[in-house]
Design a protein around this motif. Structure first.
Motif, PDB file in Angstrom:
ATOM      1  N   PRO A  39      11.378  23.314  59.314  1.00  7.08           N
ATOM      2  CA  PRO A  39      10.486  22.213  59.680  1.00  7.08           C
ATOM      3  C   PRO A  39      11.005  20.868  59.197  1.00  7.08           C
ATOM      4  N   GLN A  40      10.924  19.891  60.071  1.00  9.79           N
ATOM      5  CA  GLN A  40      11.290  18.519  59.747  1.00  9.79           C
ATOM      6  C   GLN A  40      10.004  17.733  59.496  1.00  9.79           C
ATOM      7  N   PRO A  41      10.046  16.717  58.667  1.00 11.57           N
ATOM      8  CA  PRO A  41       8.834  15.907  58.468  1.00 11.57           C
ATOM      9  C   PRO A  41       8.395  15.275  59.794  1.00 11.57           C
ATOM     10  N   LEU A  42       7.098  15.326  60.063  1.00 17.83           N
ATOM     11  CA  LEU A  42       6.569  14.696  61.273  1.00 17.83           C
ATOM     12  C   LEU A  42       6.396  13.207  61.024  1.00 17.83           C
ATOM     13  N   ALA A  43       6.780  12.402  61.999  1.00 19.50           N
ATOM     14  CA  ALA A  43       6.693  10.945  61.876  1.00 19.50           C
ATOM     15  C   ALA A  43       5.461  10.432  62.608  1.00 19.50           C
ATOM     16  N   ARG A  44       4.669   9.645  61.941  1.00 22.36           N
ATOM     17  CA  ARG A  44       3.481   9.055  62.546  1.00 22.36           C
ATOM     18  C   ARG A  44       3.875   8.208  63.761  1.00 22.36           C
ATOM     19  N   GLY A  45       3.130   8.356  64.853  1.00 18.30           N
ATOM     20  CA  GLY A  45       3.389   7.580  66.058  1.00 18.30           C
ATOM     21  C   GLY A  45       4.456   8.158  66.968  1.00 18.30           C
ATOM     22  N   THR A  46       5.016   9.325  66.633  1.00 14.03           N
ATOM     23  CA  THR A  46       6.058   9.969  67.437  1.00 14.03           C
ATOM     24  C   THR A  46       5.453  11.084  68.280  1.00 14.03           C
ATOM     25  N   TRP A  59       9.350  36.293  76.365  1.00 17.65           N
ATOM     26  CA  TRP A  59      10.463  36.976  76.997  1.00 17.65           C
ATOM     27  C   TRP A  59       9.920  37.837  78.115  1.00 17.65           C
ATOM     28  N   VAL A  60      10.534  37.760  79.296  1.00 14.01           N
ATOM     29  CA  VAL A  60      10.048  38.495  80.455  1.00 14.01           C
ATOM     30  C   VAL A  60      10.963  39.667  80.764  1.00 14.01           C
ATOM     31  N   SER A  61      12.248  39.425  80.894  1.00 15.75           N
ATOM     32  CA  SER A  61      13.199  40.491  81.198  1.00 15.75           C
ATOM     33  C   SER A  61      14.600  39.986  80.959  1.00 15.75           C
ATOM     34  N   GLY A  62      15.533  40.879  81.078  1.00 16.78           N
ATOM     35  CA  GLY A  62      16.922  40.469  80.953  1.00 16.78           C
ATOM     36  C   GLY A  62      17.765  41.480  80.222  1.00 16.78           C
ATOM     37  N   THR A  63      19.005  41.144  80.111  1.00 19.85           N
ATOM     38  CA  THR A  63      19.970  41.946  79.373  1.00 19.85           C
ATOM     39  C   THR A  63      20.489  41.072  78.242  1.00 19.85           C
ATOM     40  N   PRO A  64      21.261  41.633  77.327  1.00 15.46           N
ATOM     41  CA  PRO A  64      21.772  40.800  76.229  1.00 15.46           C
ATOM     42  C   PRO A  64      22.513  39.550  76.683  1.00 15.46           C
ATOM     43  N   ASN A  65      23.116  39.573  77.862  1.00 23.09           N
ATOM     44  CA  ASN A  65      23.864  38.406  78.334  1.00 23.09           C
ATOM     45  C   ASN A  65      23.068  37.528  79.290  1.00 23.09           C
ATOM     46  N   SER A  66      21.885  37.963  79.680  1.00 24.16           N
ATOM     47  CA  SER A  66      21.090  37.204  80.634  1.00 24.16           C
ATOM     48  C   SER A  66      19.615  37.481  80.395  1.00 24.16           C
ATOM     49  N   ALA A  67      18.968  36.611  79.672  1.00 27.67           N
ATOM     50  CA  ALA A  67      17.548  36.791  79.368  1.00 27.67           C
ATOM     51  C   ALA A  67      16.712  35.791  80.161  1.00 27.67           C
ATOM     52  N   GLU A  68      15.490  36.197  80.482  1.00 28.36           N
ATOM     53  CA  GLU A  68      14.583  35.312  81.199  1.00 28.36           C
ATOM     54  C   GLU A  68      13.353  35.070  80.332  1.00 28.36           C
ATOM     55  N   TYR A  69      13.070  33.798  80.092  1.00 32.40           N
ATOM     56  CA  TYR A  69      11.915  33.404  79.311  1.00 32.40           C
ATOM     57  C   TYR A  69      10.998  32.552  80.168  1.00 32.40           C
ATOM     58  N   HIS A  70       9.701  32.669  79.930  1.00 30.48           N
ATOM     59  CA  HIS A  70       8.721  31.812  80.597  1.00 30.48           C
ATOM     60  C   HIS A  70       7.974  31.022  79.538  1.00 30.48           C
ATOM     61  N   ARG A  71       7.780  29.760  79.807  1.00 33.17           N
ATOM     62  CA  ARG A  71       6.948  28.950  78.921  1.00 33.17           C
ATOM     63  C   ARG A  71       5.506  29.218  79.322  1.00 33.17           C
ATOM     64  N   VAL A  72       4.745  29.818  78.417  1.00 33.87           N
ATOM     65  CA  VAL A  72       3.384  30.236  78.740  1.00 33.87           C
ATOM     66  C   VAL A  72       2.327  29.295  78.175  1.00 33.87           C
ATOM     67  N   GLY A  73       2.737  28.322  77.414  1.00 27.51           N
ATOM     68  CA  GLY A  73       1.809  27.338  76.882  1.00 27.51           C
ATOM     69  C   GLY A  73       2.548  26.100  76.445  1.00 27.51           C
ATOM     70  N   VAL A  74       1.908  24.948  76.618  1.00 29.35           N
ATOM     71  CA  VAL A  74       2.531  23.693  76.202  1.00 29.35           C
ATOM     72  C   VAL A  74       1.419  22.682  75.877  1.00 29.35           C
ATOM     73  N   ALA A  75       1.672  21.902  74.845  1.00 31.45           N
ATOM     74  CA  ALA A  75       0.752  20.824  74.468  1.00 31.45           C
ATOM     75  C   ALA A  75       1.550  19.747  73.754  1.00 31.45           C
ATOM     76  N   SER A  76       1.112  18.529  73.867  1.00 33.77           N
ATOM     77  CA  SER A  76       1.764  17.408  73.181  1.00 33.77           C
ATOM     78  C   SER A  76       0.792  16.759  72.223  1.00 33.77           C
ATOM     79  N   PHE A  77       1.320  16.161  71.168  1.00 36.23           N
ATOM     80  CA  PHE A  77       0.476  15.473  70.207  1.00 36.23           C
ATOM     81  C   PHE A  77       1.262  14.347  69.550  1.00 36.23           C
ATOM     82  N   VAL A  78       0.550  13.384  69.000  1.00 39.41           N
ATOM     83  CA  VAL A  78       1.125  12.272  68.251  1.00 39.41           C
ATOM     84  C   VAL A  78       0.378  12.197  66.920  1.00 39.41           C
ATOM     85  N   PRO A  79       1.059  12.488  65.812  1.00 34.10           N
ATOM     86  CA  PRO A  79       0.366  12.409  64.512  1.00 34.10           C
ATOM     87  C   PRO A  79       0.107  10.977  64.084  1.00 34.10           C
TER      88      PRO A  79
END
Length: 81
Positions: free
Chosen positions: A45-52, A61-81
């Protein structure tokens, strides 16, 4: 495998903190800078900067092999401390 990432400056920015799991399960509670049961620290963890803008993404992880993996972003949110 699952992953939670906090990126500085929006999605794809420098990682402010990242944890991952060998399963698609994340046990609560999840708190910035702490490693929940079953998770591994991927990026210290890096220190969070106010206003950033930060973007939190939850990846699953959905599927794949060691050389080819497939990931899905299942949640996202943004914030400014």
């Amino acid at each position: 495998m699952g992953e939670i990432s906090v990126d500085s400056g929006g999605f794809g920015g420098p990682a402010a903190w990242m944890v991952s799991s060998d399963s698609n399960r994340v046990s609560p509670p999840v708190r910035y800078g702490q490693v929940s049961a079953g998770m591994q620290l991927t990026s210290s963890p890096q220190p969070l900067a106010r206003g950033t803008l930060y973007t939190v993404s939850v990846w699953r992880w959905v599927s794949g092999t060691p050389n080819s993996a497939e990931y899905h972003r299942v949640g996202v949110a943004s914030f400014v401390p």
